[in-house]
Scaffold this active site. Structure first.
Site, mmCIF file in Angstrom:
data_model
loop_
_atom_site.group_PDB
_atom_site.id
_atom_site.type_symbol
_atom_site.label_atom_id
_atom_site.label_comp_id
_atom_site.label_asym_id
_atom_site.label_seq_id
_atom_site.Cartn_x
_atom_site.Cartn_y
_atom_site.Cartn_z
ATOM 1 N N LYS A 22 0.851 -1.206 0.000
ATOM 2 C CA LYS A 22 0.000 0.000 0.000
ATOM 3 C C LYS A 22 0.883 1.252 0.000
ATOM 4 O O LYS A 22 0.665 2.173 -0.779
ATOM 5 C CB LYS A 22 -0.873 0.005 1.248
ATOM 6 C CG LYS A 22 -1.514 1.353 1.574
ATOM 7 C CD LYS A 22 -2.364 1.316 2.817
ATOM 8 C CE LYS A 22 -1.596 1.512 4.084
ATOM 9 N NZ LYS A 22 -1.239 2.893 4.415
ATOM 10 N N ASN A 23 1.915 1.246 0.849
ATOM 11 C CA ASN A 23 2.705 2.473 1.046
ATOM 12 C C ASN A 23 3.702 2.728 -0.064
ATOM 13 O O ASN A 23 4.429 3.720 -0.037
ATOM 14 C CB ASN A 23 3.404 2.431 2.412
ATOM 15 C CG ASN A 23 2.400 2.511 3.537
ATOM 16 O OD1 ASN A 23 1.221 2.810 3.297
ATOM 17 N ND2 ASN A 23 2.837 2.223 4.740
ATOM 18 N N CYS A 116 -5.343 11.952 12.277
ATOM 19 C CA CYS A 116 -5.941 10.620 12.098
ATOM 20 C C CYS A 116 -5.798 9.878 13.422
ATOM 21 O O CYS A 116 -5.426 10.434 14.436
ATOM 22 C CB CYS A 116 -5.261 9.883 10.966
ATOM 23 S SG CYS A 116 -3.668 9.291 11.489
ATOM 24 N N ARG A 121 -1.218 14.689 12.431
ATOM 25 C CA ARG A 121 -0.291 14.289 11.366
ATOM 26 C C ARG A 121 0.236 15.573 10.710
ATOM 27 O O ARG A 121 -0.242 15.987 9.664
ATOM 28 C CB ARG A 121 -0.978 13.376 10.363
ATOM 29 C CG ARG A 121 -1.463 12.069 10.959
ATOM 30 C CD ARG A 121 -0.344 11.100 11.330
ATOM 31 N NE ARG A 121 0.304 10.499 10.181
ATOM 32 C CZ ARG A 121 -0.137 9.415 9.564
ATOM 33 N NH1 ARG A 121 -1.258 8.872 9.937
ATOM 34 N NH2 ARG A 121 0.515 8.925 8.538
ATOM 35 N N ASP A 307 4.892 0.463 12.140
ATOM 36 C CA ASP A 307 3.699 -0.235 11.657
ATOM 37 C C ASP A 307 3.617 -1.662 12.186
ATOM 38 O O ASP A 307 2.548 -2.279 12.126
ATOM 39 C CB ASP A 307 3.673 -0.267 10.125
ATOM 40 C CG ASP A 307 3.491 1.121 9.548
ATOM 41 O OD1 ASP A 307 3.655 1.288 8.329
ATOM 42 O OD2 ASP A 307 3.222 2.049 10.332
ATOM 43 N N ARG A 399 -8.334 -0.718 4.568
ATOM 44 C CA ARG A 399 -7.435 0.267 3.936
ATOM 45 C C ARG A 399 -6.118 -0.377 3.525
ATOM 46 O O ARG A 399 -5.462 0.075 2.588
ATOM 47 C CB ARG A 399 -7.143 1.425 4.907
ATOM 48 C CG ARG A 399 -8.296 2.369 5.149
ATOM 49 C CD ARG A 399 -7.856 3.525 6.029
ATOM 50 N NE ARG A 399 -6.541 3.983 5.592
ATOM 51 C CZ ARG A 399 -5.576 4.330 6.453
ATOM 52 N NH1 ARG A 399 -5.778 4.270 7.747
ATOM 53 N NH2 ARG A 399 -4.412 4.741 6.008
HETATM 54 C C1 EPZ Z 1 4.297 6.723 6.291
HETATM 55 O O1 EPZ Z 1 3.504 7.721 6.905
HETATM 56 C C2 EPZ Z 1 3.406 5.495 6.187
HETATM 57 N N1 EPZ Z 1 2.230 5.810 5.378
HETATM 58 C C3 EPZ Z 1 2.965 5.070 7.589
HETATM 59 O O2 EPZ Z 1 2.210 3.860 7.453
HETATM 60 C C4 EPZ Z 1 4.209 4.773 8.413
HETATM 61 O O3 EPZ Z 1 3.821 4.436 9.732
HETATM 62 C C5 EPZ Z 1 5.114 6.011 8.434
HETATM 63 O O4 EPZ Z 1 5.436 6.391 7.084
HETATM 64 C C6 EPZ Z 1 6.411 5.767 9.177
HETATM 65 O O5 EPZ Z 1 7.075 4.697 8.618
HETATM 66 C C7 EPZ Z 1 2.357 5.821 4.031
HETATM 67 O O6 EPZ Z 1 3.424 5.612 3.492
HETATM 68 C C8 EPZ Z 1 1.104 6.101 3.255
HETATM 69 P P1 EPZ Z 1 6.287 10.153 8.395
HETATM 70 P P2 EPZ Z 1 4.022 9.260 6.936
HETATM 71 O O7 EPZ Z 1 6.134 11.399 7.608
HETATM 72 O O8 EPZ Z 1 4.701 9.587 5.664
HETATM 73 C C9 EPZ Z 1 6.064 13.321 11.932
HETATM 74 C C10 EPZ Z 1 0.390 2.431 7.772
HETATM 75 O O9 EPZ Z 1 -0.050 1.870 8.785
HETATM 76 N N2 EPZ Z 1 6.025 14.343 10.865
HETATM 77 O O10 EPZ Z 1 7.549 9.377 8.289
HETATM 78 O O11 EPZ Z 1 2.890 10.113 7.376
HETATM 79 C C11 EPZ Z 1 4.771 12.520 11.991
HETATM 80 O O12 EPZ Z 1 3.792 13.209 12.768
HETATM 81 C C12 EPZ Z 1 0.830 3.880 7.842
HETATM 82 O O13 EPZ Z 1 0.535 1.871 6.653
HETATM 83 C C13 EPZ Z 1 6.122 15.677 11.212
HETATM 84 O O14 EPZ Z 1 6.240 16.027 12.382
HETATM 85 O O15 EPZ Z 1 5.093 9.159 8.106
HETATM 86 C C14 EPZ Z 1 5.191 11.241 12.639
HETATM 87 O O16 EPZ Z 1 5.226 11.437 14.045
HETATM 88 C C15 EPZ Z 1 0.598 4.482 9.216
HETATM 89 N N3 EPZ Z 1 6.066 16.630 10.229
HETATM 90 C C16 EPZ Z 1 6.626 11.050 12.112
HETATM 91 O O17 EPZ Z 1 7.049 12.345 11.655
HETATM 92 C C17 EPZ Z 1 5.930 16.270 8.910
HETATM 93 O O18 EPZ Z 1 5.907 17.192 8.048
HETATM 94 C C18 EPZ Z 1 6.718 10.051 10.978
HETATM 95 O O19 EPZ Z 1 5.960 10.541 9.940
HETATM 96 C C19 EPZ Z 1 5.825 14.916 8.579
HETATM 97 C C20 EPZ Z 1 5.889 13.954 9.569
#
Ligand code: EPZ
Length: 428
Positions: A22-23, A116, A121, A307, A399
């Site tokens: 998915k990701n 979410c 997020r 995850d 999802r």
């Molecule tokens: C991706 O989310 C994945 N989703 C998530 O999978 C996964 O848990 C995550 O990466 C971490 O590996 C998809 O790829 C669609 P991040 P993403 O930006 O990109 C903070 C699942 O279950 N952050 O690496 O949103 C954020 O709040 C999902 O399949 C900021 O602070 O993850 C979080 O605490 C859940 N500012 C951390 O960084 C930003 O601008 C990691 O977020 C962006 C992120």
């Protein structure tokens, strides 16, 4: 609304094929916008999040058709640069469309993606990086109104304060057609980043270093579509392994890439599972009672994946001894704990630390999925529990899991998908 009804206590045994990630599929679908022609994505899973991404592409004016597990996307004629709220809210990760739309059209307007189940997020890293590339982003009344001056998007050096997966993807999408070179320092290193870079390079981009902490993108003038096969889903693979493990069963997961979850396999071994790793499959046998894990700290890739936290936690609830989890990535990713407790799990939470004391067994209960992987953890627990577990709100699970109940039945699980009665009671 639908629910899963699971009768636990049956040992799972057999072979399963894991579907596409998915990701990876989601950013790849966004990336097709950059090509202005036809791309074909194979091994694309049938998931509600993929449906949402296809609806966004369709709304933008792309030609979309799906045959089996292949999605054909023709982005020759884009008619819009806006993504409607309803579609943006369908899926948190729709923010990754921003980089692709602004790079192709020079304009983009979309609503701020809401929080979410995992907590707020934020997208501050996305926005500050895109602004450094010369993209004007106005945030007003919950909308992001983005535009590019006549100079176009400018390549530049971007240092991420956190190796955000989504921010890394958005920067890559904005940078491939930019003027000059972009260097991403402290980039995310997930396999999905490599998959996106490989697709874009097949389309004519010049991206170096994906999978490492520094990615260099030399801007090119245009891209063309291509055919690409989405990598297997590493988290779905771990989910199947956990389902077999908690039932004392054995499983072979085929069409996976074991190196993509190298941080998880040793944990299952520490818990007492016997594992055999092959180039594109993995075998697990959990014939005796499992042991708890010392301490699991979730970290950016290649560390232990956030995850998989809820998935391993579900198994640890009936393992011997104490297991400790430290969730370092998301602020609020323990909502499944309250639901596991309804089944008899003994888990204490102190901030980002969760302490699991293994119990002899779990008991079936009525529980509710709180998020995608939290919902999957309830299914894992239900498969290992004594009695019947009803998991509601399974839209979260749909999802990220394609054909889950059919696959589980094929390896011995007693699981049904049922419509929820009006008063929430189980339909006959
Ligand atoms: C991706 O989310 C994945 N989703 C998530 O999978 C996964 O848990 C995550 O990466 C971490 O590996 C998809 O790829 C669609 P991040 P993403 O930006 O990109 C903070 C699942 O279950 N952050 O690496 O949103 C954020 O709040 C999902 O399949 C900021 O602070 O993850 C979080 O605490 C859940 N500012 C951390 O960084 C930003 O601008 C990691 O977020 C962006 C992120």
């Amino acid at each position: 609304m639908e629910k899963f009804v699971v009768r636990g206590g049956r040992r799972l045994s057999g072979e399963v094929d894991v579907h596409g990630a998915k990701n990876s599929a989601l950013p790849l679908l966004a990336a097709t916008i950059l090509c202005g022609s036809q791309s074909v994505l194979h091994n694309c899973p049938s998931l509600s999040d993929v449906d949402a991404a296809c609806m966004i592409l369709d709304y933008l004016g792309c030609g979309i058709s799906r045959e089996e597990n292949s999605v054909v996307v023709d982005t020759s004629n884009l008619e819009h640069f806006e993504v409607p709220d309803t579609l943006m809210r369908e899926m948190r990760s729709s923010i990754v469309f921003l980089g692709a739309i602004i790079a192709r059209l020079g304009r983009c307007r979309l609503c701020f993606p809401g929080g979410c189940e995992l907590g707020p997020r934020p997208i501050d890293l996305h926005l500050s990086a895109l602004r450094q590339m010369g993209i004007d982003i106005r945030e007003e009344h919950g909308y992001l109104d983005c535009s590019v001056s006549a100079r176009g998007i400018q390549g530049t050096k971007i240092v991420l304060s956190f190796p955000s997966v989504g921010a890394t993807e958005n920067i890559m999408l904005a940078a491939v057609l930019a003027k000059g070179d972009t260097v991403i320092v402290n980039a995310a290193r997930e396999p999905e980043i490599i998959d996106l870079a490989q697709y874009l390079n097949k389309c004519g981009a010049r991206i170096l270093g994906a999978g490492g902490g520094t990615i260099v993108i030399h801007g090119v003038r245009n891209l063309h579509g291509c055919e690409h096969t989405v990598i297997p889903d590493r988290i779905v693979t771990v989910t199947y392994l956990c389902m077999a493990a908690i039932t004392g069963g054995e499983i072979i997961v085929n069409r996976c890439i074991p190196s993509h979850f190298d941080a998880v396999t040793p944990v299952l071994e520490q818990m007492g599972c016997r594992m055999n790793v092959y180039p594109d499959s993995i075998y697990l046998n959990a014939s005796r009672r499992l042991r708890g894990v010392k301490t699991i700290r979730t970290l950016p890739y290649p560390g232990f994946p956030t995850d998989a936290q809820a998935l391993i936690m579900a198994v640890s609830t009936v393992a011997e001894g104490t297991s400790v989890f430290v969730e370092n990535i998301f602020e609020s990713r323990y909502k499944h704990i309250g639901e596991l407790a309804r089944m008899g799990a003994d888990i204490k939470v102190e901030g980002k630390v969760a302490i699991v004391d293994g119990v002899e067994k779990l008991y079936g209960a009525d529980v509710e999925a709180t998020d995608l992987r939290g919902g999957a953890s309830l299914l894992i627990a239900g498969l290992g529990a004594e009695g019947i577990t009803r998991v509601t709100n399974i839209g979260h699970i749909d999802r990220g899991y394609d054909g889950l109940e059919k696959t589980l039945r094929e390896i011995g699980a007693d699981i049904q998908r049922e419509k929820e009665g009006l008063n929430g009671s189980c339909s006959s």
